[in-house]
Design a protein around this motif. Structure first.
Motif, mmCIF file in Angstrom:
data_model
loop_
_atom_site.group_PDB
_atom_site.id
_atom_site.type_symbol
_atom_site.label_atom_id
_atom_site.label_comp_id
_atom_site.label_asym_id
_atom_site.label_seq_id
_atom_site.Cartn_x
_atom_site.Cartn_y
_atom_site.Cartn_z
ATOM 1 N N SER A 1 -2.829 3.125 -2.999
ATOM 2 C CA SER A 1 -2.772 2.795 -1.571
ATOM 3 C C SER A 1 -1.420 3.221 -0.991
ATOM 4 O O SER A 1 -0.478 3.486 -1.729
ATOM 5 C CB SER A 1 -2.987 1.292 -1.364
ATOM 6 O OG SER A 1 -1.970 0.549 -2.014
ATOM 7 N N LYS A 2 -1.342 3.315 0.334
ATOM 8 C CA LYS A 2 -0.104 3.702 1.007
ATOM 9 C C LYS A 2 0.509 2.462 1.655
ATOM 10 O O LYS A 2 -0.135 1.808 2.476
ATOM 11 C CB LYS A 2 -0.388 4.773 2.056
ATOM 12 C CG LYS A 2 -0.954 6.071 1.495
ATOM 13 C CD LYS A 2 -1.225 7.067 2.602
ATOM 14 C CE LYS A 2 -1.765 8.379 2.039
ATOM 15 N NZ LYS A 2 -3.095 8.227 1.419
ATOM 16 N N LEU A 3 1.746 2.142 1.264
ATOM 17 C CA LEU A 3 2.406 0.926 1.724
ATOM 18 C C LEU A 3 3.682 1.224 2.500
ATOM 19 O O LEU A 3 4.587 0.390 2.547
ATOM 20 C CB LEU A 3 2.721 0.025 0.516
ATOM 21 C CG LEU A 3 1.526 -0.416 -0.335
ATOM 22 C CD1 LEU A 3 2.003 -1.271 -1.511
ATOM 23 C CD2 LEU A 3 0.500 -1.174 0.497
ATOM 24 N N SER B 1 1.290 1.663 -8.738
ATOM 25 C CA SER B 1 0.755 2.995 -8.444
ATOM 26 C C SER B 1 0.607 3.235 -6.944
ATOM 27 O O SER B 1 0.188 4.314 -6.522
ATOM 28 C CB SER B 1 -0.613 3.178 -9.121
ATOM 29 O OG SER B 1 -1.607 2.389 -8.479
ATOM 30 N N ALA B 2 0.960 2.228 -6.121
ATOM 31 C CA ALA B 2 0.875 2.390 -4.675
ATOM 32 C C ALA B 2 1.933 3.372 -4.190
ATOM 33 O O ALA B 2 3.018 3.474 -4.767
ATOM 34 C CB ALA B 2 1.038 1.045 -3.982
ATOM 35 N N LYS B 3 1.632 4.088 -3.119
ATOM 36 C CA LYS B 3 2.582 5.059 -2.562
ATOM 37 C C LYS B 3 3.494 4.350 -1.559
ATOM 38 O O LYS B 3 3.028 3.583 -0.722
ATOM 39 C CB LYS B 3 1.817 6.201 -1.890
ATOM 40 C CG LYS B 3 0.952 7.004 -2.860
ATOM 41 C CD LYS B 3 0.179 8.076 -2.133
ATOM 42 C CE LYS B 3 -0.613 8.940 -3.092
ATOM 43 N NZ LYS B 3 -1.634 8.199 -3.826
ATOM 44 N N HIS B 4 4.777 4.622 -1.653
ATOM 45 C CA HIS B 4 5.759 3.938 -0.818
ATOM 46 C C HIS B 4 7.038 4.753 -0.815
ATOM 47 O O HIS B 4 7.201 5.716 -1.573
ATOM 48 C CB HIS B 4 6.040 2.540 -1.373
ATOM 49 C CG HIS B 4 6.303 2.549 -2.849
ATOM 50 N ND1 HIS B 4 7.500 2.965 -3.395
ATOM 51 C CD2 HIS B 4 5.493 2.236 -3.895
ATOM 52 C CE1 HIS B 4 7.430 2.896 -4.716
ATOM 53 N NE2 HIS B 4 6.228 2.457 -5.052
ATOM 54 N N GLU B 5 7.940 4.373 0.046
ATOM 55 C CA GLU B 5 9.247 5.010 0.015
ATOM 56 C C GLU B 5 9.997 4.549 -1.233
ATOM 57 O O GLU B 5 9.760 3.451 -1.751
ATOM 58 C CB GLU B 5 10.051 4.633 1.270
ATOM 59 C CG GLU B 5 9.454 5.177 2.564
ATOM 60 C CD GLU B 5 10.277 4.765 3.765
ATOM 61 O OE1 GLU B 5 11.483 4.499 3.602
ATOM 62 O OE2 GLU B 5 9.704 4.708 4.864
#
Length: 204
Positions: free
Chosen positions: A136-138, A156-160
């Motif tokens: 997911s994108k957070l 595994s989440a997408k984040h800065e």
């Protein structure tokens, strides 16, 4: 015994037994029967494969339609009212765009958020226990006061991210949270920083 009688006797001796001839079908009849059986088996396998593929396509289409309906249901409850009921327990939002929504106090317990885009979404005080965040994108999500205990696949989440010089690794960043946010056991929260969320500054 005359020559004619001997010829008839020899012919009878050389003639195969009628019962044996009946037991052995002619070669072309046997080949036709075998070919027919093979054709039936092959046709059945092809038909079964086509039914299976069509069933999978129908199931996938139904799943996509259900997720789109789930997304519509969530978006309709994105309001400034913090007391708006948001019963999203167990909802499937796989690969859906939920970014920029205002969903405080939402019940996402056990929700499937795999591949969902939650960027800049307000999930303040939301129940996110056992939710699946795989891929997911957070980016910029507001998780102040949120309960993420037993949440799955946050790593595994997408984040800065940025480099932690002391640890020599990239760490999670760009997520708004506070001391009331509850994380999964053993999970390392993102580094606290000042992040703009909507019109306000979020310390988290």
């Amino acid at each position: 015994m005359t020559r004619t009688q001997k010829s008839r006797r020899t012919a009878r001796q050389n003639q195969p037994d009628g019962r044996e001839a009946e037991r052995e079908p002619r070669w072309w009849i046997r080949d036709i029967v075998i070919a027919g059986i093979v054709a039936l088996i092959t046709g059945g396998m092809i038909a079964g494969t086509q039914v299976y593929i069509q069933s999978r396509l129908d199931t996938e289409a139904a799943d996509r339609a259900e997720r789109l309906e789930n997304l519509r249901f969530v978006r309709e409850r994105s309001t400034a009212d913090p007391y708006q009921p948001r019963p999203f327990r167990g909802i499937d939002l796989t690969d859906q765009t939920v970014s920029g929504l205002y969903l405080p106090n939402a019940d996402f317990h056990g929700a499937i958020l795999v591949g969902a885009d939650l960027s800049n979404t307000t999930l303040r005080d939301a129940d996110l226990r056992e939710a699946d965040f795989a891929d997911s994108k957070l980016y910029g999500v507001d998780l102040r006061g949120a309960d993420l205990r037993m949440a799955k696949n946050l790593d595994s989440a997408k984040h800065e991210s940025h480099m932690d010089e002391e640890k020599g690794v990239f760490v999670m960043a760009g997520i708004c949270w506070d001391k009331e946010t509850q994380w999964p056991e053993g999970f390392t929260p993102p580094q606290m920083e000042m992040r703009p969320i909507g019109r306000e500054l979020c310390r988290g």
